[in-house]
Design an enzyme around this catalytic site. Structure first.
Site, PDB file in Angstrom:
ATOM      1  N   ASP A 165      -9.743   2.642   2.176  1.00 53.28           N
ATOM      2  CA  ASP A 165      -9.774   2.021   3.325  1.00 53.28           C
ATOM      3  C   ASP A 165     -10.327   3.127   4.702  1.00 53.28           C
ATOM      4  O   ASP A 165     -10.963   2.650   5.256  1.00 53.28           O
ATOM      5  CB  ASP A 165      -8.173   1.847   3.643  1.00 53.28           C
ATOM      6  CG  ASP A 165      -7.991   0.436   3.088  1.00 53.28           C
ATOM      7  OD1 ASP A 165      -8.838  -0.439   2.704  1.00 53.28           O
ATOM      8  OD2 ASP A 165      -6.946   0.251   2.986  1.00 53.28           O
ATOM      9  N   LYS A 176       0.861  -1.294  -0.001  1.00 53.99           N
ATOM     10  CA  LYS A 176       0.055   0.110  -0.093  1.00 53.99           C
ATOM     11  C   LYS A 176       0.811   1.416  -0.208  1.00 53.99           C
ATOM     12  O   LYS A 176       0.408   2.348  -0.418  1.00 53.99           O
ATOM     13  CB  LYS A 176      -1.043  -0.107   1.056  1.00 53.99           C
ATOM     14  CG  LYS A 176      -2.146  -1.011   1.020  1.00 53.99           C
ATOM     15  CD  LYS A 176      -3.007  -0.991   2.251  1.00 53.99           C
ATOM     16  CE  LYS A 176      -4.158  -2.050   2.042  1.00 53.99           C
ATOM     17  NZ  LYS A 176      -5.243  -2.105   3.199  1.00 53.99           N
ATOM     18  N   TYR A 181     -10.522  -9.901   8.330  1.00 55.97           N
ATOM     19  CA  TYR A 181     -11.920 -10.543   7.915  1.00 55.97           C
ATOM     20  C   TYR A 181     -11.839 -11.987   7.411  1.00 55.97           C
ATOM     21  O   TYR A 181     -12.742 -12.707   7.365  1.00 55.97           O
ATOM     22  CB  TYR A 181     -12.669  -9.862   7.015  1.00 55.97           C
ATOM     23  CG  TYR A 181     -12.378  -9.992   5.641  1.00 55.97           C
ATOM     24  CD1 TYR A 181     -12.563 -10.992   4.533  1.00 55.97           C
ATOM     25  CD2 TYR A 181     -11.755  -8.840   4.988  1.00 55.97           C
ATOM     26  CE1 TYR A 181     -12.241 -11.219   3.549  1.00 55.97           C
ATOM     27  CE2 TYR A 181     -11.160  -9.066   3.526  1.00 55.97           C
ATOM     28  CZ  TYR A 181     -11.305 -10.196   3.055  1.00 55.97           C
ATOM     29  OH  TYR A 181     -11.147 -10.448   1.856  1.00 55.97           O
ATOM     30  N   GLY A 202      -0.502  -1.119  15.144  1.00 50.65           N
ATOM     31  CA  GLY A 202      -0.073  -1.166  13.735  1.00 50.65           C
ATOM     32  C   GLY A 202      -0.042   0.380  12.985  1.00 50.65           C
ATOM     33  O   GLY A 202      -0.937   0.982  13.313  1.00 50.65           O
ATOM     34  N   ALA A 203       0.918   0.698  12.351  1.00 47.16           N
ATOM     35  CA  ALA A 203       1.154   2.000  11.865  1.00 47.16           C
ATOM     36  C   ALA A 203       1.336   1.739  10.268  1.00 47.16           C
ATOM     37  O   ALA A 203       2.052   2.457   9.629  1.00 47.16           O
ATOM     38  CB  ALA A 203       2.103   2.741  12.402  1.00 47.16           C
ATOM     39  N   GLY A 204       1.105   0.639   9.657  1.00 46.21           N
ATOM     40  CA  GLY A 204       1.286   0.362   8.069  1.00 46.21           C
ATOM     41  C   GLY A 204       0.545   1.097   7.166  1.00 46.21           C
ATOM     42  O   GLY A 204      -0.096   2.179   7.679  1.00 46.21           O
TER      43      GLY A 204
END
Length: 282
Positions: free
Chosen positions: A111, A75, A229, A135-137
């Site tokens: 997103d 991403k 998911y 998380g920080a992606g």
């Protein structure tokens, strides 16, 4: 709807064989009466990594793809390969949707609005003074923007890569003003004081089972949100529900980001309720 309309789209990412995205897009295309083909481009299956992105994008253009969704771990890596970015993608610093049109590659981020829509529908009245994000992606950046847009007072970010966490906090504070985002250092105390917890790491996915934090840190006052998911009920959500926490599963973000991506690829508005029903029926 014109029977001549056709869409050829795909998803680039690693370990994506279980993705429900192709069926989600194709069934909505069927429901609207046009030809919609959606293919998986799995880096793991191809035996390559994100360094193959330039070749994959060029191949998609040559084969007449309308657009591509982009997922972990691409991403952020995809951004230098694009001609234009939407304001949202530029602000977030991550792209999950690339429209291929007239020789140009235009990056979008669906997103952020995908997570925000699920949050509004399921946790609209939840307290949000203090929230912990894991998380920080690329997905984490989008979710963090959504959380601050939805009124989170203080967002504390935990990430194994400290520089990446700091870069995201700096980006958020520049974008939203004030010091509403910060890098966390003591997870136990941050979670103990938090109203909500959001996991944006891949830990909990079928291919990376487990929990992204020690589960004994959870407490009943927390709401807990996931963006994974597959499976829909992760170990984190299972334990949170056992404690009586309010929860938001990753299906919401998956569907609502797909609703917007469908529109970008086809030029036609998707039926969100129908896509939710499709997802639930899978």
């Amino acid at each position: 709807m014109s029977e001549h309309r056709t869409v050829l789209a795909g998803l680039i990412g690693a370990g994506i064989q279980a993705s429900r995205t192709p069926a989600l897009h194709e069934r909505e295309g069927d429901a609207q009466g046009f030809r919609y083909l959606y293919r998986l481009v799995d880096l793991d299956t191809l035996g390559v990594d994100s360094a193959a992105l330039p070749d994959l994008l060029a191949a998609a253009e040559r084969m007449g793809y309308t657009g591509l969704n982009i997922t972990f771990p691409c991403k952020q890596a995809v951004i230098p390969l694009l001609h234009e970015l939407s304001d949202e993608a530029r602000g977030i610093g991550a792209v999950n949707t690339v429209v291929l049109r007239d020789g140009k590659r235009i990056g979008h981020n669906t997103d952020c609005l995908g997570f925000a829509e699920g949050f509004r529908r399921n946790l609209s009245d939840a307290p949000r003074e203090r929230v912990v994000q894991l998380g920080a992606g690329g997905a984490g950046a989008a979710v963090a923007h959504a959380l601050l847009s939805e009124g989170v007072g203080q967002l504390t970010i935990f990430e194994v890569d400290a520089a990446r966490a700091q870069a995201l906090a700096d980006n958020l504070n520049a974008h939203f003003g004030g010091q509403r985002a910060r890098v966390g250092h003591d997870l136990a105390s941050a979670v103990a004081e938090a109203d909500g917890l959001v996991n944006t790491t891949p830990v909990g996915m079928a291919k990376l089972p487990g929990a992204p934090l020690p589960l004994e840190l959870l407490h009943p006052r927390l709401w807990v949100a996931e963006i994974i998911y597959f499976p829909l009920e992760t170990e984190l959500l299972r334990q949170a529900r056992r404690l009586g926490c309010r929860t938001l599963d990753g299906g919401n973000m998956a569907v609502f980001q797909a609703v917007k991506a469908f529109e970008l690829f086809s030029g036609v508005a998707a039926n969100a309720e129908r896509m939710l029903a499709h997802f639930a029926g899978m």
